[in-house]
Write a protein that holds these residues in place. Structure first.
Motif, mmCIF file in Angstrom:
data_model
loop_
_atom_site.group_PDB
_atom_site.id
_atom_site.type_symbol
_atom_site.label_atom_id
_atom_site.label_comp_id
_atom_site.label_asym_id
_atom_site.label_seq_id
_atom_site.Cartn_x
_atom_site.Cartn_y
_atom_site.Cartn_z
ATOM 1 N N GLY A 402 0.822 -1.196 0.000
ATOM 2 C CA GLY A 402 0.000 0.000 0.000
ATOM 3 C C GLY A 402 0.854 1.244 0.000
ATOM 4 O O GLY A 402 1.658 1.473 -0.898
ATOM 5 N N TYR A 403 0.717 2.056 1.050
ATOM 6 C CA TYR A 403 1.533 3.262 1.175
ATOM 7 C C TYR A 403 3.000 2.938 1.427
ATOM 8 O O TYR A 403 3.865 3.791 1.305
ATOM 9 N N GLY A 404 3.291 1.700 1.831
ATOM 10 C CA GLY A 404 4.653 1.350 2.186
ATOM 11 C C GLY A 404 4.946 1.719 3.631
ATOM 12 O O GLY A 404 4.077 2.190 4.368
ATOM 13 N N GLY A 405 6.151 1.512 4.055
ATOM 14 C CA GLY A 405 6.558 1.817 5.421
ATOM 15 C C GLY A 405 7.269 0.639 6.056
ATOM 16 O O GLY A 405 6.838 -0.517 5.925
ATOM 17 N N LEU A 406 8.369 0.906 6.702
ATOM 18 C CA LEU A 406 9.173 -0.129 7.360
ATOM 19 C C LEU A 406 8.804 -0.225 8.832
ATOM 20 O O LEU A 406 8.623 0.795 9.507
#
Length: 443
Positions: A402-406
């Motif tokens: 989706g938006y991404g993120g770690l």
């Protein structure tokens, strides 16, 4: 002779190691929530944080410990609890020395802004006394910020300025032959009363202890101590038993709401002077801290506040993030405000005190931080937890679709208790500096 059982958070004690008398006492505490215990008439418990119902982890619904056929199990709570002569102390799982718990003391000192480098205790009972003393400035300041406690008292006078009800028996006794004075009684709204006298006795007791420096931890504490002393000119150290007896019934006041906890704390402190002042022998008593709350506040006050993170306060409704934008209905927005532990720009962090074995995050915790990251479009999320590892361990759990993120797991090593408390403090400061650098590197 009372027996003290020792364990740690998320630990257990085999049932066969508990004596029958103590098992009978503990069975009246086990498998009951804090909310249920506090409702008991014979319960004399101090819980921190004080606002049980508004804490995000529903502290009031936690069990202090539970029983099954084989073991007594503890959870998140730290401190001590007892019934009659049976007492259980719960330390942190990072303490190897049964008579010391440097990590718990260190967190308490940082959260409650106390600076002591020497722990001058050797027995369990003295350690409990230390915990009680740590709390005194905190509760004193909370109470005195509402002003000095006042109540109506009846006072007797014998002078020519009559301003109350004439006390005829006393007048006959004192003023015959008549000398110009009249004995009378007045109902006065005064600061010098049973509760302020109790606080004054507690102050004087702490002054005579090895932890007298607690009364001078900051300017506010010193000012409030001076205010109590000035407000209690009738103080007499020999009247302690009488003062305690008058305070056995907890106060309920619509304005002075913070004084009830202070009153309970003062009685608990004075109890360790081994005075026989007539408390019910069948009472439940204790001082308990939420390990999760301590860890969360400790991280913010020692590290994350210095990194520029915000720390929303769900108990006071300060900070937080909305799940809906401003175009949504106001009522809907107010009901959908959430409070992540810490957030800053592109980063959201969550404090976890419970064990995180093999990087296994509870599904609800994972869903929660993903929700926060989605709403804030944050690129970094993480869980910070204490560990027995030797070095800070930062593990990347994965990259969100989706938006991404770690999302990361950040393990904070708690030093071993190999030397003095001052040596432990030095090691912790080194850990804090390294953790600050690691977190800054993430975002």
């Amino acid at each position: 002779m009372s027996k003290v059982y020792k364990t740690h958070d998320y630990g257990n004690i085999p049932i066969q190691e508990i004596e029958d008398k103590d098992f009978c006492n503990f069975s009246q505490i086990a498998n009951l929530t804090i909310r249920e215990l506090c409702k008991k008439q014979n319960a004399h418990l101090l819980i921190c944080p004080p606002q049980l119902d508004t804490y995000k982890d529903n502290l009031a619904d936690n069990y202090i410990f539970t029983f099954d056929e084989q073991n007594l199990y503890t959870g998140d709570l730290l401190g001590f609890i007892g019934k009659n002569d049976s007492q259980l102390t719960i330390g942190t799982r990072f303490s190897k020395n049964s008579s010391e718990d440097y990590f718990l003391h260190y967190m308490l000192q940082k959260v409650f802004k106390i600076n002591l480098l020497d722990l001058k205790h050797s027995t369990s009972e003295e350690k409990i006394f230390d915990f009680l003393i740590y709390m005194f400035p905190f509760y004193l300041k909370r109470a005195l910020r509402q002003g000095l406690y006042k109540k109506y008292n009846h006072k007797n006078y014998n002078d020519a300025n009559v301003r109350g009800t004439i006390n005829i028996p006393q007048h006959i006794k004192c003023n015959i032959p008549f000398s110009g004075n009249i004995a009378y009684k007045v109902k006065e709204y005064a600061c010098d009363n049973d509760l302020t006298q109790l606080i004054r006795h507690t102050i004087e007791y702490i002054r005579s202890s090895t932890m007298a420096s607690i009364l001078k931890v900051d300017a506010d504490t010193e000012a409030y101590v001076s205010q109590i002393c000035n407000a209690t000119p009738s103080y007499c150290r020999h009247a302690l038993n009488n003062v305690i007896a008058k305070n056995l019934k907890s106060i309920y006041h619509p304005y002075y709401t913070e004084y009830r906890a202070l009153q309970n704390l003062c009685i608990n402190i004075l109890k360790y002077k081994k005075l026989k002042y007539g408390l019910d022998d069948n009472r439940i008593y204790g001082l308990l801290f939420s390990g999760s709350w301590l860890w969360e506040e400790f991280l913010y006050k020692t590290i994350l506040s210095k990194c520029g993170f915000l720390h929303p306060q769900n108990r006071s409704g300060k900070g937080g993030v909305y799940l809906f934008d401003k175009s949504s209905a106001d009522m809907l927005m107010s009901r959908c405000k959430r409070y992540p532990d810490y957030f800053k720009d592109n980063c959201i962090l969550d404090a976890k005190y419970k064990r995180l074995d093999n990087n296994r995050i509870d599904r609800n915790d994972m869903h929660q931080i993903i929700s926060y990251m989605y709403v804030e479009k944050a690129g970094i999320g993480g869980f910070i937890y204490p560990t027995s590892e030797e070095d800070i361990k930062v593990t990347q759990l994965g990259n969100l679709r989706g938006y991404g993120g770690l999302i990361y797991n950040i393990g904070v090593p708690i030093p071993q208790e190999d030397g003095t408390f001052a040596m432990f403090v030095a090691k912790m400061k080194n850990v804090q500096q390294k953790l600050k650098e690691k977190i800054s590197a993430l975002y």
